[in-house]
Design a protein around this motif. Structure first.
Motif, mmCIF file in Angstrom:
data_model
loop_
_atom_site.group_PDB
_atom_site.id
_atom_site.type_symbol
_atom_site.label_atom_id
_atom_site.label_comp_id
_atom_site.label_asym_id
_atom_site.label_seq_id
_atom_site.Cartn_x
_atom_site.Cartn_y
_atom_site.Cartn_z
ATOM 1 N N UNK A 130 0.837 -1.207 0.000
ATOM 2 C CA UNK A 130 0.000 0.000 0.000
ATOM 3 C C UNK A 130 0.870 1.255 0.000
ATOM 4 N N UNK A 131 1.967 1.215 0.732
ATOM 5 C CA UNK A 131 2.870 2.382 0.752
ATOM 6 C C UNK A 131 3.404 2.677 -0.644
ATOM 7 N N UNK A 132 3.808 1.624 -1.346
ATOM 8 C CA UNK A 132 4.338 1.797 -2.699
ATOM 9 C C UNK A 132 3.264 2.293 -3.656
ATOM 10 N N UNK A 133 2.077 1.672 -3.600
ATOM 11 C CA UNK A 133 0.993 2.079 -4.492
ATOM 12 C C UNK A 133 0.524 3.502 -4.203
ATOM 13 N N UNK A 134 0.499 3.861 -2.919
ATOM 14 C CA UNK A 134 0.110 5.220 -2.544
ATOM 15 C C UNK A 134 1.060 6.238 -3.163
ATOM 16 N N UNK A 135 2.353 5.944 -3.115
ATOM 17 C CA UNK A 135 3.341 6.855 -3.701
ATOM 18 C C UNK A 135 3.159 6.966 -5.208
ATOM 19 N N UNK A 136 2.933 5.822 -5.859
ATOM 20 C CA UNK A 136 2.737 5.833 -7.311
ATOM 21 C C UNK A 136 1.508 6.640 -7.717
ATOM 22 N N UNK A 137 0.445 6.529 -6.942
ATOM 23 C CA UNK A 137 -0.814 7.198 -7.296
ATOM 24 C C UNK A 137 -0.884 8.645 -6.819
ATOM 25 N N UNK A 138 -0.317 8.909 -5.647
ATOM 26 C CA UNK A 138 -0.501 10.226 -5.024
ATOM 27 C C UNK A 138 0.661 11.179 -5.256
ATOM 28 N N UNK A 139 1.690 10.769 -5.999
ATOM 29 C CA UNK A 139 2.870 11.631 -6.196
ATOM 30 C C UNK A 139 2.535 13.049 -6.654
ATOM 31 N N UNK A 140 1.646 13.225 -7.665
ATOM 32 C CA UNK A 140 1.338 14.605 -8.082
ATOM 33 C C UNK A 140 0.696 15.433 -6.976
ATOM 34 N N UNK A 141 -0.168 14.801 -6.184
ATOM 35 C CA UNK A 141 -0.813 15.517 -5.077
ATOM 36 C C UNK A 141 0.181 15.817 -3.960
ATOM 37 N N UNK A 142 1.073 14.869 -3.681
ATOM 38 C CA UNK A 142 2.085 15.075 -2.645
ATOM 39 C C UNK A 142 2.989 16.251 -2.996
ATOM 40 N N UNK A 143 3.391 16.343 -4.265
ATOM 41 C CA UNK A 143 4.244 17.450 -4.711
ATOM 42 C C UNK A 143 3.496 18.774 -4.604
#
Length: 200
Positions: A130-143
C-alpha cells in the motif's frame, strides 16, 4: 495523475492475468521484473548522466541528501508507534517492525513471518505494498501540497527502483540522486530494524 492510474491499471492487469493462468509458463517461471528493473535503472543512469543539473543538485544539497532518509525513518517509526497505541492486538514494537519495511515488502514480510508468524507477516506485506501504491498514485498531489521531497519520503525504500520514475516525473530530475540515495539507505536498514523490533 493519469500516469499513476496507468501504472495501477498495468499492475491490476498483471495480477488478474497471473491469477487466471493466461500467461505463458515461461513468464511465470522466470522473474522478468528483475531484468526490466535493470533496464529501468540503466535508462535512469543515462538520464542522470545527460542532465548536468542533477549532478549539480547533489553538490548543492549534500545535507539534504543525508537528512531525507533520516527524516523518513524517524517519521515512519514515530507514526507506527502512535498507531500501535490504538491496536491492542499488536505491541508497539510489532507495529514498528511492520513500518520498518519502508515499502520493501518482499524482505520485511519474510522476516516478520519468520519471527512473529504469518498473520503479522501478511499485514507487513499488505502495508508495504500500500505504501508503494500510494506513492505511485498520489505523487502529483504530494508534490502540490507538501513539496517535491514528499514523494521521496512517502516512497521509502522503493525510491531507488519502482517509484523512481514517478518521482523523476513529478519532483524533477534534480531529485533523482536524492531519491536513489534515500532508497538505498533505507533498503540497508530494513533487515536490521525489522529484526531488532521483532526481538523486543
Amino acid at each position: 495523475m493519469k500516469g499513476s492510474l496507468i501504472i495501477l491499471a498495468f499492475f491490476i492487469a498483471g495480477a488478474i492475468a497471473s491469477y487466471m493462468g493466461i500467461l505463458p509458463q515461461v513468464v511465470l517461471d522466470n522473474d522478468l521484473s528483475v531484468y526490466i528493473l535493470y533496464g529501468l535503472m540503466f535508462l535512469v543512469g543515462i538520464n542522470i548522466g545527460y542532465d548536468k543539473k542533477a549532478l549539480s543538485a547533489l553538490k548543492n544539497n549534500k545535507l539534504k541528501v543525508i537528512l531525507v532518509p533520516a527524516a523518513t525513518l524517524v517519521g515512519t517509526l514515530a507514526g507506527c508507534a502512535i498507531v500501535g497505541l490504538f491496536i491492542p492486538r499488536w505491541s508497539i514494537f510489532e507495529c514498528m517492525a511492520v513500518g520498518s519495511g519502508f515499502g520493501y515488502y518482499s524482505l520485511s514480510s519474510i522476516f516478520i513471518t519468520q519471527y512473529k508468524g504469518a498473520e503479522l507477516g501478511t499485514i507487513a506485506l499488505v502495508s508495504n505494498i500500500i505504501r508503494e501504491l500510494f506513492t505511485l498514485l498520489a505523487a502529483p498531489l504530494l508534490v502540490t501540497y507538501f513539496g517535491k521531497l514528499a514523494p521521496v519520503s512517502s516512497g521509502g525504500a522503493t525510491t531507488m527502483d519502482t517509484t523512481l520514475p514517478i518521482i523523476t516525473k513529478y519532483s524533477g530530475p534534480e531529485f533523482v540522486i536524492i531519491a536513489i540515495f534515500h532508497g538505498i539507505t533505507l533498503d540497508l536498514t530494513v533487515p536490521f530494524l525489522v529484526t531488532f523490533f521483532c526481538y523486543l
